[in-house]
Design an enzyme around this catalytic site. Structure first.
Site, PDB file in Angstrom:
ATOM      1  N   PHE A  11       0.840  -1.213   0.000  1.00 24.32           N
ATOM      2  CA  PHE A  11       0.000   0.000   0.000  1.00 24.32           C
ATOM      3  C   PHE A  11       0.873   1.261   0.000  1.00 24.32           C
ATOM      4  CE2 PHE A  11      -2.112   2.887   3.301  1.00 24.32           C
ATOM      5  CZ  PHE A  11      -2.727   3.689   2.348  1.00 24.32           C
ATOM      6  N   TYR A 162       3.782  -7.975  17.238  1.00 29.04           N
ATOM      7  CA  TYR A 162       4.084  -7.037  16.134  1.00 29.04           C
ATOM      8  C   TYR A 162       4.751  -5.782  16.683  1.00 29.04           C
ATOM      9  CZ  TYR A 162       2.881  -3.480  12.551  1.00 29.04           C
ATOM     10  OH  TYR A 162       2.899  -2.447  11.633  1.00 29.04           O
ATOM     11  N   LYS A 166       8.748  -4.686  16.222  1.00 24.80           N
ATOM     12  CA  LYS A 166       9.096  -3.389  15.629  1.00 24.80           C
ATOM     13  C   LYS A 166       9.880  -2.538  16.630  1.00 24.80           C
ATOM     14  CE  LYS A 166       6.631  -3.118  11.577  1.00 24.80           C
ATOM     15  NZ  LYS A 166       7.098  -2.597  10.287  1.00 24.80           N
ATOM     16  N   LYS A 225     -18.845  -5.110  11.399  1.00 26.32           N
ATOM     17  CA  LYS A 225     -18.677  -5.622  12.768  1.00 26.32           C
ATOM     18  C   LYS A 225     -17.801  -4.700  13.604  1.00 26.32           C
ATOM     19  CE  LYS A 225     -19.412 -10.315  11.295  1.00 26.32           C
ATOM     20  NZ  LYS A 225     -18.829 -11.603  10.913  1.00 26.32           N
ATOM     21  N   TYR A 311      -5.945 -11.626  21.266  1.00 24.57           N
ATOM     22  CA  TYR A 311      -6.064 -10.280  20.708  1.00 24.57           C
ATOM     23  C   TYR A 311      -6.242  -9.261  21.833  1.00 24.57           C
ATOM     24  CZ  TYR A 311      -7.747  -6.338  17.943  1.00 24.57           C
ATOM     25  OH  TYR A 311      -7.889  -5.106  17.363  1.00 24.57           O
TER      26      TYR A 311
HETATM   27  P1  NAD Z   1       1.557  -3.778   2.948  1.00 32.75           P
HETATM   28  O1  NAD Z   1       1.242  -5.116   3.501  1.00 32.75           O
HETATM   29  O2  NAD Z   1       0.619  -3.197   1.947  1.00 32.75           O
HETATM   30  O3  NAD Z   1       3.016  -3.774   2.323  1.00 32.75           O
HETATM   31  C1  NAD Z   1       4.027  -4.662   2.695  1.00 32.75           C
HETATM   32  C2  NAD Z   1       4.625  -5.230   1.424  1.00 32.75           C
HETATM   33  O4  NAD Z   1       5.676  -6.132   1.807  1.00 32.75           O
HETATM   34  C3  NAD Z   1       3.618  -6.032   0.595  1.00 32.75           C
HETATM   35  O5  NAD Z   1       3.569  -5.572  -0.739  1.00 32.75           O
HETATM   36  C4  NAD Z   1       4.144  -7.454   0.643  1.00 32.75           C
HETATM   37  O6  NAD Z   1       3.940  -8.180  -0.556  1.00 32.75           O
HETATM   38  C5  NAD Z   1       5.615  -7.239   0.919  1.00 32.75           C
HETATM   39  N1  NAD Z   1       6.204  -8.421   1.540  1.00 32.75           N
HETATM   40  C6  NAD Z   1       5.784  -9.037   2.671  1.00 32.75           C
HETATM   41  N2  NAD Z   1       6.560 -10.097   2.921  1.00 32.75           N
HETATM   42  C7  NAD Z   1       7.483 -10.148   1.936  1.00 32.75           C
HETATM   43  C8  NAD Z   1       8.555 -11.017   1.651  1.00 32.75           C
HETATM   44  N3  NAD Z   1       8.843 -12.061   2.441  1.00 32.75           N
HETATM   45  N4  NAD Z   1       9.295 -10.786   0.555  1.00 32.75           N
HETATM   46  C9  NAD Z   1       9.005  -9.743  -0.276  1.00 32.75           C
HETATM   47  N5  NAD Z   1       7.999  -8.883  -0.052  1.00 32.75           N
HETATM   48  C10 NAD Z   1       7.247  -9.082   1.039  1.00 32.75           C
HETATM   49  O7  NAD Z   1       1.707  -2.789   4.187  1.00 32.75           O
HETATM   50  P2  NAD Z   1       1.766  -1.188   4.234  1.00 32.75           P
HETATM   51  O8  NAD Z   1       0.524  -0.712   4.848  1.00 32.75           O
HETATM   52  O9  NAD Z   1       2.202  -0.647   2.929  1.00 32.75           O
HETATM   53  O10 NAD Z   1       2.919  -0.990   5.317  1.00 32.75           O
HETATM   54  C11 NAD Z   1       4.277  -0.800   4.963  1.00 32.75           C
HETATM   55  C12 NAD Z   1       5.117  -0.685   6.227  1.00 32.75           C
HETATM   56  O11 NAD Z   1       4.632   0.366   7.049  1.00 32.75           O
HETATM   57  C13 NAD Z   1       5.111  -1.932   7.109  1.00 32.75           C
HETATM   58  O12 NAD Z   1       6.395  -2.065   7.673  1.00 32.75           O
HETATM   59  C14 NAD Z   1       4.097  -1.629   8.190  1.00 32.75           C
HETATM   60  O13 NAD Z   1       4.377  -2.343   9.385  1.00 32.75           O
HETATM   61  C15 NAD Z   1       4.303  -0.147   8.345  1.00 32.75           C
HETATM   62  N6  NAD Z   1       3.094   0.518   8.847  1.00 32.75           N
HETATM   63  C16 NAD Z   1       2.061   0.816   8.007  1.00 32.75           C
HETATM   64  C17 NAD Z   1       0.950   1.483   8.510  1.00 32.75           C
HETATM   65  C18 NAD Z   1      -0.180   1.928   7.644  1.00 32.75           C
HETATM   66  O14 NAD Z   1      -0.909   2.821   8.067  1.00 32.75           O
HETATM   67  N7  NAD Z   1      -0.386   1.397   6.455  1.00 32.75           N
HETATM   68  C19 NAD Z   1       0.885   1.805   9.854  1.00 32.75           C
HETATM   69  C20 NAD Z   1       1.927   1.450  10.692  1.00 32.75           C
HETATM   70  C21 NAD Z   1       3.025   0.804  10.164  1.00 32.75           C
HETATM   71  C1  UGA Z   2      -3.046  -1.486  12.268  1.00 32.73           C
HETATM   72  C2  UGA Z   2      -1.891  -2.440  12.088  1.00 32.73           C
HETATM   73  O1  UGA Z   2      -1.405  -2.917  13.278  1.00 32.73           O
HETATM   74  C3  UGA Z   2      -0.742  -1.857  11.356  1.00 32.73           C
HETATM   75  O2  UGA Z   2      -0.991  -1.831   9.989  1.00 32.73           O
HETATM   76  C4  UGA Z   2      -0.370  -0.506  11.735  1.00 32.73           C
HETATM   77  O3  UGA Z   2       0.696  -0.586  12.618  1.00 32.73           O
HETATM   78  C5  UGA Z   2      -1.524   0.322  12.255  1.00 32.73           C
HETATM   79  O4  UGA Z   2      -2.780  -0.225  11.938  1.00 32.73           O
HETATM   80  C6  UGA Z   2      -1.618   1.639  11.548  1.00 32.73           C
HETATM   81  O5  UGA Z   2      -2.227   1.639  10.446  1.00 32.73           O
HETATM   82  O6  UGA Z   2      -1.164   2.638  12.048  1.00 32.73           O
HETATM   83  P1  UGA Z   2      -5.084  -1.183  13.877  1.00 32.73           P
HETATM   84  O7  UGA Z   2      -5.414   0.266  13.735  1.00 32.73           O
HETATM   85  O8  UGA Z   2      -5.460  -1.794  15.180  1.00 32.73           O
HETATM   86  O9  UGA Z   2      -3.553  -1.467  13.602  1.00 32.73           O
HETATM   87  O10 UGA Z   2      -5.757  -2.030  12.701  1.00 32.73           O
HETATM   88  P2  UGA Z   2      -7.201  -2.223  12.097  1.00 32.73           P
HETATM   89  O11 UGA Z   2      -7.307  -3.630  11.661  1.00 32.73           O
HETATM   90  O12 UGA Z   2      -7.431  -1.218  11.054  1.00 32.73           O
HETATM   91  O13 UGA Z   2      -8.177  -2.020  13.338  1.00 32.73           O
HETATM   92  C7  UGA Z   2      -8.592  -0.759  13.820  1.00 32.73           C
HETATM   93  C8  UGA Z   2      -9.654  -0.980  14.865  1.00 32.73           C
HETATM   94  O14 UGA Z   2     -10.856  -1.470  14.240  1.00 32.73           O
HETATM   95  C9  UGA Z   2      -9.342  -1.983  15.954  1.00 32.73           C
HETATM   96  O15 UGA Z   2      -9.891  -1.520  17.158  1.00 32.73           O
HETATM   97  C10 UGA Z   2     -10.081  -3.243  15.522  1.00 32.73           C
HETATM   98  O16 UGA Z   2     -10.422  -4.089  16.600  1.00 32.73           O
HETATM   99  C11 UGA Z   2     -11.313  -2.639  14.895  1.00 32.73           C
HETATM  100  N1  UGA Z   2     -12.003  -3.457  13.857  1.00 32.73           N
HETATM  101  C12 UGA Z   2     -11.313  -4.073  12.865  1.00 32.73           C
HETATM  102  C13 UGA Z   2     -13.402  -3.510  13.885  1.00 32.73           C
HETATM  103  O17 UGA Z   2     -14.057  -2.973  14.807  1.00 32.73           O
HETATM  104  N2  UGA Z   2     -14.051  -4.188  12.897  1.00 32.73           N
HETATM  105  C14 UGA Z   2     -13.400  -4.810  11.883  1.00 32.73           C
HETATM  106  O18 UGA Z   2     -14.081  -5.381  11.001  1.00 32.73           O
HETATM  107  C15 UGA Z   2     -11.997  -4.750  11.859  1.00 32.73           C
END
Ligand code: NAD
Ligand code: UGA
Length: 372
Positions: A11, A162, A166, A225, A311
């Site tokens: 993403f 997780y 990290k 949900k 969880y």
């Molecule tokens: P994402 O899952 O969309 O992207 C992760 C990518 O890593 C995927 O495209 C996946 O195919 C690739 N990947 C996973 N395992 C692999 C492997 N073994 N070899 C090669 N590629 C592999 O997640 P994202 O939301 O884009 O997040 C990116 C980073 O930012 C992550 O480290 C995540 O923990 C961190 N992060 C994201 C958010 C958020 O808001 N999206 C919040 C907190 C932290």
């Molecule tokens: C996520 C992930 O841990 C990571 O991608 C990242 O570190 C973080 O978001 C981030 O984006 O900053 P979280 O926000 O808990 O953490 O992830 P979600 O699955 O989006 O859940 C958000 C909240 O919605 C939680 O309270 C979860 O219990 C709730 N939830 C989730 C629902 O109420 N209904 C659902 O169908 C799914």
């Protein structure tokens, strides 16, 4: 710059790859998949390597040596996985990521490491069970990069593996910085959302983040949900705002990001998950709903029923973004409603056709068909 982007087709990675290319950088994109970056495949400054980074030898050292900057986004980042496969989460998010950092350190290359706001864990309010004055005061949930203590749950609540993996990676990078002058920058994203955040449920047996669960329910007419009542709060950050901050970190003016940690998030966009569900349902009803298709019910489910044992949740998290504002001159611009609406619009247009077949299976259509 020559930039090695690991996890480039995820993403955040896909949006970042687009931005880096548009700014004229050469990008080597490494990922298992390439579908989220398909619009740039063939771009003369992009090299795509489809690779599982857990394989023993695949040329990482050579790629690092040829790069000016390495950006590591690889991780399992969806809470459902932390509960289902905690050992794999530890392996990928700590052990495999550490190998990348060690190679960067060995060749003296700058690393931007994606961490998470989840390292902060829970708020004091959540653990003091009501024995706190003014429990709703946002200052208890406002997290600063270099001052806030981390509060994680017990080991049997293994969702925290997780955050813990990290956190440990961050600590090791910090130690490399002290002992070997290793140059890194850590980014802690706060709930970014936008196009391509996750695949929807019907495409994979995966476990997306909440936006995609709700979007799937809206398109499919199934229940939205609320885990544990939906009272937990998040600050949603639109991906364009996030990419602007990340790009400024990439450019690192006058070295201001060297050995720094940055929160990247929108503190003004706080919303409970219950309100997120209602907001998404209202937007869907006003902007995207097709005639005759019912709006989903919003129901409560227990965390155990939804995620299984082990969880536990972050109750609330608000980024203190003073550092990004001061050092990078960055300000998020997108409010919650526009963030959610724009992301929903992408999914409605990308996915509606895929869902049409399934909608015909929905109760109201079946009832209509059988009563004819
Ligand atoms: P994402 O899952 O969309 O992207 C992760 C990518 O890593 C995927 O495209 C996946 O195919 C690739 N990947 C996973 N395992 C692999 C492997 N073994 N070899 C090669 N590629 C592999 O997640 P994202 O939301 O884009 O997040 C990116 C980073 O930012 C992550 O480290 C995540 O923990 C961190 N992060 C994201 C958010 C958020 O808001 N999206 C919040 C907190 C932290
Ligand atoms: C996520 C992930 O841990 C990571 O991608 C990242 O570190 C973080 O978001 C981030 O984006 O900053 P979280 O926000 O808990 O953490 O992830 P979600 O699955 O989006 O859940 C958000 C909240 O919605 C939680 O309270 C979860 O219990 C709730 N939830 C989730 C629902 O109420 N209904 C659902 O169908 C799914």
């Amino acid at each position: 710059m020559n930039i090695l982007c690991l996890g480039a087709a995820g993403f955040i990675g896909s949006h970042l790859t687009g931005r880096l290319l548009s700014e004229g950088h050469n990008v080597v994109a490494v990922d298992y998949y390439d579908d989220k970056i398909k619009e740039w495949i063939g771009h003369k400054q992009l090299t795509v390597i489809k690779q599982d980074i857990r394989e023993e030898t695949w040329g990482l050292s050579e790629l690092v040596q040829e790069s000016d900057l390495i950006i590591d986004l690889i991780a399992y980042a969806n809470p459902g996985l932390y509960v289902k496969i905690p050992l794999e989460v530890f392996r990928l998010n700590f052990t495999e990521n550490l190998k990348i950092a060690q190679i960067c350190q060995k060749f003296n290359k700058r690393l931007i490491q994606f961490s998470t706001c989840e390292v902060y864990g829970k708020t004091p309010t959540s653990i003091l069970n009501g024995h706190i004055l003014d429990p709703d005061n946002p200052s208890y949930a406002k997290f600063g990069e270099d001052t806030t203590n981390f509060i994680l749950g017990p080991v049997n609540k293994h969702r925290w593996i997780y955050a813990c993996a990290k956190q440990l990676l961050e600590r090791v990078l910090h130690a490399y910085g002290i002992e070997h002058e290793f140059n890194y920058t850590i980014i802690r994203p706060f709930n970014f959302i936008g196009p391509r955040i996750d695949y929807l449920l019907n495409e994979t047996d995966g476990v997306p983040r909440v936006f995609s669960f709700f979007m799937d329910a809206l398109l499919n007419g199934t229940q939205m949900k609320l885990v544990g009542g939906g009272h937990h709060r998040r600050c949603y950050t639109y991906i364009d705002d996030a990419i602007e901050a990340i790009y400024r970190i990439v450019m690192n003016p006058n070295g201001v990001c060297d050995r720094e940690i940055f929160n990247v998030g929108s503190p003004e966009n706080e919303i409970s998950i219950r309100d997120l569900a209602n907001t998404m349902r209202d937007i869907y009803s006003q902007e995207f709903r097709q005639d005759g298709i019912p709006l989903p019910e919003i129901v409560d489910v227990s965390p155990e029923e939804f995620y299984g044992k082990g969880y536990e949740d972050s109750d609330r998290r608000i980024p203190d973004i003073t550092k990004a504002q001061t050092l990078l001159g960055w300000e998020p611009k997108w409010d919650t409603v526009n963030t959610v609406k724009t992301t929903m619009s992408y999914y409605v247009h990308e996915y509606r056709d895929l869902y049409e077949d399934q909608l015909w299976k929905h109760d109201i259509f079946q009832k209509a068909l059988t009563s004819e």
